[in-house]
Design a protein around this motif. Structure first.
Motif, PDB file in Angstrom:
ATOM      1  N   GLU A  13       0.811  -1.216   0.000  1.00 56.58           N
ATOM      2  CA  GLU A  13       0.000   0.000   0.000  1.00 56.58           C
ATOM      3  C   GLU A  13       0.845   1.267   0.000  1.00 56.58           C
ATOM      4  OE1 GLU A  13      -3.197  -0.047   2.794  1.00 56.58           O
ATOM      5  OE2 GLU A  13      -3.359  -2.234   2.770  1.00 56.58           O
ATOM      6  N   LEU A  14       0.335   2.283  -0.668  1.00 56.05           N
ATOM      7  CA  LEU A  14       0.869   3.622  -0.514  1.00 56.05           C
ATOM      8  C   LEU A  14       0.385   4.147   0.831  1.00 56.05           C
ATOM      9  CD1 LEU A  14       2.266   6.174  -1.800  1.00 56.05           C
ATOM     10  CD2 LEU A  14      -0.050   6.870  -2.475  1.00 56.05           C
ATOM     11  N   VAL A  15       1.296   4.725   1.591  1.00 54.18           N
ATOM     12  CA  VAL A  15       0.963   5.234   2.925  1.00 54.18           C
ATOM     13  C   VAL A  15       1.176   6.741   2.959  1.00 54.18           C
ATOM     14  CG1 VAL A  15       1.448   5.053   5.395  1.00 54.18           C
ATOM     15  CG2 VAL A  15       1.719   3.036   3.923  1.00 54.18           C
ATOM     16  N   LEU A  16       0.197   7.443   3.492  1.00 52.70           N
ATOM     17  CA  LEU A  16       0.293   8.892   3.639  1.00 52.70           C
ATOM     18  C   LEU A  16       0.879   9.230   4.998  1.00 52.70           C
ATOM     19  CD1 LEU A  16      -3.340   9.852   2.492  1.00 52.70           C
ATOM     20  CD2 LEU A  16      -1.347   9.373   1.041  1.00 52.70           C
ATOM     21  N   PHE A  17       1.784  10.212   5.039  1.00 51.36           N
ATOM     22  CA  PHE A  17       2.110  10.811   6.331  1.00 51.36           C
ATOM     23  C   PHE A  17       1.339  12.110   6.422  1.00 51.36           C
ATOM     24  CE2 PHE A  17       4.322  13.912   8.963  1.00 51.36           C
ATOM     25  CZ  PHE A  17       4.105  13.287  10.185  1.00 51.36           C
TER      26      PHE A  17
ATOM     27  N   GLY B 235       4.011   0.800   2.505  1.00 51.52           N
ATOM     28  CA  GLY B 235       3.472   0.050   3.638  1.00 51.52           C
ATOM     29  C   GLY B 235       3.133  -1.384   3.290  1.00 51.52           C
ATOM     30  N   ASN B 236       3.276  -2.258   4.275  1.00 45.92           N
ATOM     31  CA  ASN B 236       2.854  -3.650   4.169  1.00 45.92           C
ATOM     32  C   ASN B 236       1.825  -3.898   5.266  1.00 45.92           C
ATOM     33  OD1 ASN B 236       2.505  -6.406   4.036  1.00 45.92           O
ATOM     34  ND2 ASN B 236       4.681  -6.927   4.131  1.00 45.92           N
ATOM     35  N   ASP B 237       0.571  -4.023   4.855  1.00 46.83           N
ATOM     36  CA  ASP B 237      -0.549  -4.263   5.773  1.00 46.83           C
ATOM     37  C   ASP B 237      -0.799  -5.770   5.822  1.00 46.83           C
ATOM     38  OD1 ASP B 237      -2.959  -4.409   7.133  1.00 46.83           O
ATOM     39  OD2 ASP B 237      -4.147  -3.487   5.547  1.00 46.83           O
ATOM     40  N   MET B 238      -0.101  -6.445   6.729  1.00 43.32           N
ATOM     41  CA  MET B 238      -0.253  -7.896   6.833  1.00 43.32           C
ATOM     42  C   MET B 238      -1.684  -8.235   7.245  1.00 43.32           C
ATOM     43  SD  MET B 238       2.594  -9.431   6.052  1.00 43.32           S
ATOM     44  CE  MET B 238       2.612 -11.000   6.915  1.00 43.32           C
TER      45      MET B 238
ATOM     46  N   GLU C 156       1.300  -8.489  16.841  1.00 46.35           N
ATOM     47  CA  GLU C 156       2.728  -8.176  16.823  1.00 46.35           C
ATOM     48  C   GLU C 156       3.306  -8.410  15.421  1.00 46.35           C
ATOM     49  OE1 GLU C 156       4.265  -6.738  19.355  1.00 46.35           O
ATOM     50  OE2 GLU C 156       2.350  -6.847  20.415  1.00 46.35           O
ATOM     51  N   GLY C 157       4.041  -7.415  14.912  1.00 49.12           N
ATOM     52  CA  GLY C 157       4.649  -7.537  13.592  1.00 49.12           C
ATOM     53  C   GLY C 157       3.659  -7.501  12.455  1.00 49.12           C
ATOM     54  N   CYS C 158       2.549  -6.796  12.637  1.00 43.63           N
ATOM     55  CA  CYS C 158       1.475  -6.793  11.632  1.00 43.63           C
ATOM     56  C   CYS C 158       1.655  -5.748  10.554  1.00 43.63           C
ATOM     57  CB  CYS C 158       0.125  -6.588  12.315  1.00 43.63           C
ATOM     58  SG  CYS C 158      -0.075  -4.943  13.060  1.00 43.63           S
ATOM     59  N   ALA C 159       2.629  -4.865  10.699  1.00 42.20           N
ATOM     60  CA  ALA C 159       2.779  -3.771   9.735  1.00 42.20           C
ATOM     61  C   ALA C 159       4.248  -3.462   9.507  1.00 42.20           C
ATOM     62  CB  ALA C 159       2.056  -2.519  10.238  1.00 42.20           C
ATOM     63  N   ALA C 160       4.526  -2.960   8.315  1.00 43.57           N
ATOM     64  CA  ALA C 160       5.874  -2.491   7.997  1.00 43.57           C
ATOM     65  C   ALA C 160       5.767  -1.180   7.236  1.00 43.57           C
ATOM     66  CB  ALA C 160       6.623  -3.529   7.170  1.00 43.57           C
ATOM     67  N   LEU C 161       6.697  -0.266   7.519  1.00 42.60           N
ATOM     68  CA  LEU C 161       6.778   1.022   6.834  1.00 42.60           C
ATOM     69  C   LEU C 161       8.219   1.277   6.423  1.00 42.60           C
ATOM     70  CD1 LEU C 161       4.702   3.453   9.124  1.00 42.60           C
ATOM     71  CD2 LEU C 161       3.903   2.289   7.056  1.00 42.60           C
ATOM     72  N   GLY C 162       8.410   1.924   5.283  1.00 43.14           N
ATOM     73  CA  GLY C 162       9.758   2.311   4.892  1.00 43.14           C
ATOM     74  C   GLY C 162       9.953   2.258   3.386  1.00 43.14           C
ATOM     75  N   PRO C 163      11.148   2.458   2.924  1.00 41.80           N
ATOM     76  CA  PRO C 163      12.350   2.709   3.717  1.00 41.80           C
ATOM     77  C   PRO C 163      12.518   4.162   4.144  1.00 41.80           C
ATOM     78  CG  PRO C 163      12.900   2.648   1.400  1.00 41.80           C
ATOM     79  CD  PRO C 163      11.433   2.334   1.485  1.00 41.80           C
ATOM     80  N   CYS C 164      11.659   5.065   3.627  1.00 41.87           N
ATOM     81  CA  CYS C 164      11.824   6.485   3.880  1.00 41.87           C
ATOM     82  C   CYS C 164      10.465   7.162   3.773  1.00 41.87           C
ATOM     83  CB  CYS C 164      12.784   7.092   2.846  1.00 41.87           C
ATOM     84  SG  CYS C 164      12.140   6.999   1.145  1.00 41.87           S
ATOM     85  N   ILE C 165      10.448   8.466   3.997  1.00 46.89           N
ATOM     86  CA  ILE C 165       9.274   9.282   3.673  1.00 46.89           C
ATOM     87  C   ILE C 165       9.635  10.136   2.467  1.00 46.89           C
ATOM     88  CG2 ILE C 165       7.651  11.041   4.440  1.00 46.89           C
ATOM     89  CD1 ILE C 165       8.143  10.192   7.299  1.00 46.89           C
ATOM     90  N   TYR C 166       8.862   9.989   1.433  1.00 50.71           N
ATOM     91  CA  TYR C 166       9.026  10.779   0.214  1.00 50.71           C
ATOM     92  C   TYR C 166       8.267  12.086   0.403  1.00 50.71           C
ATOM     93  CZ  TYR C 166       8.090  12.066  -4.722  1.00 50.71           C
ATOM     94  OH  TYR C 166       7.946  12.720  -5.922  1.00 50.71           O
ATOM     95  N   VAL C 167       8.974  13.202   0.248  1.00 47.88           N
ATOM     96  CA  VAL C 167       8.375  14.521   0.498  1.00 47.88           C
ATOM     97  C   VAL C 167       8.498  15.367  -0.769  1.00 47.88           C
ATOM     98  CG1 VAL C 167       8.312  16.517   2.031  1.00 47.88           C
ATOM     99  CG2 VAL C 167       9.117  14.310   2.900  1.00 47.88           C
ATOM    100  N   PRO C 168       7.525  15.247  -1.660  1.00 45.45           N
ATOM    101  CA  PRO C 168       7.585  16.019  -2.902  1.00 45.45           C
ATOM    102  C   PRO C 168       7.033  17.430  -2.719  1.00 45.45           C
ATOM    103  CG  PRO C 168       5.660  14.608  -2.939  1.00 45.45           C
ATOM    104  CD  PRO C 168       6.353  14.351  -1.625  1.00 45.45           C
TER     105      PRO C 168
END
Length: 276
Positions: A135-139, A152-155, A175-187
């Motif tokens: 998934e694309l994740v918004l900050f 994002g990885n929404d397990m 536990e361990g249900c989500a992953a984010l990274g490797p960075c935040i892209y700020v266009p």
């Protein structure tokens, strides 16, 4: 620009040049309106760091922020969740929410339950049908403005959710249900609608599934999802919002221990996780 979280600060990548800066409080650092402009000021006058490297950065680019998620934002997700829930009599729920004014939003993870690039995501021991959801994740800042994007990885435990839609929190949050990274892209401008999300799953060194989709296939607009999330919730340090998936493996597929999951999004990078 991309910002990577390090043990003592951040690495800012701009036009393939890396700038190292010290960050005392990550929450304060990323929770700024007009973050792109703020980052330009942060690196103004700095020389590119010759000794900076991105290879060993594994921390998720978050502080104390919560991770929330959106569901049934792509047609493929609608069909998959209708299929998994029809035996429990819940198949029509997802059809309705896809066409409804109100989107599906749910709490996904705390920082404790979120891993970064190279980290281990988990499949539940009481589930027999498990998939990653790329998934694309918004900050989003505390003021409700979209300031950046990450991968994002929404397990998801499809067997648990399919048993009864009311089991969604158990299928999504553990536990361990989500992953984010490797960075935040700020266009400077909002992300290109033609941006593609790519998923590749490998087992014992061989690719066993792959897929891709452009984010313009989403029915819901990013601003719409944010507006609903902020109706009755406050986020003093901002938050992350997963925007849903349009890539779902076939119904006879389930993750196994040791699988490698790679999720790539144009201009952001690749998030690699191992299943444990």
């Amino acid at each position: 620009m991309q910002i990577y979280k390090t043990a003592d600060g951040a690495v800012i990548r701009k036009e393939n040049k890396l700038y190292k800066i010290k960050v005392d409080n990550w929450d304060t650092f990323i929770n700024r309106m007009n973050l792109h402009q703020a980052l330009l000021k942060d690196i103004e006058g700095l020389s590119a760091a010759g000794d900076a490297s991105l290879a060993d950065i594994t921390d998720p680019p978050m502080g104390t922020q919560e991770v929330w998620a959106s569901g049934v934002t792509y047609m493929r997700s609608k069909h998959a969740r209708m299929e998994e829930s029809k035996k429990a009599g819940g198949g029509s729920f997802y059809d309705r929410v896809y066409d409804a004014e109100r989107p599906e939003l749910f709490f996904k993870a705390t920082p404790q339950r979120t891993v970064g690039h190279g980290g281990t995501v988990r499949i539940r021991k009481d589930s027999h049908w498990d998939v990653p959801e790329p998934e694309l994740v918004l900050f989003i800042s505390s003021e409700g403005t979209i300031e950046g994007y990450t991968v994002g990885n929404d397990m998801s435990s499809r067997s648990i959710e399919g048993e009864n839609p009311l089991y969604l929190p158990q299928a999504k949050t553990y536990e361990g249900c989500a992953a984010l990274g490797p960075c935040i892209y700020v266009p400077k401008e909002p992300i290109d609608p033609g941006t593609k999300i790519k998923l590749a799953i490998a087992r014992e060194g061989s690719e066993i599934f792959s897929g891709e989709i452009a984010i313009d296939q989403m029915k819901r607009k990013h601003a719409e999802l944010v507006a609903f999330l902020f109706r009755e919730c406050k986020f003093p340090n901002g938050c992350f919002l997963m925007t849903g998936t349009g890539i779902i493996p076939p119904d006879d597929f389930s993750l196994k221990l040791g699988d490698e999951v790679r999720i790539s999004i144009d201009r952001i990078g690749t998030l690699l996780n191992f299943v444990g």
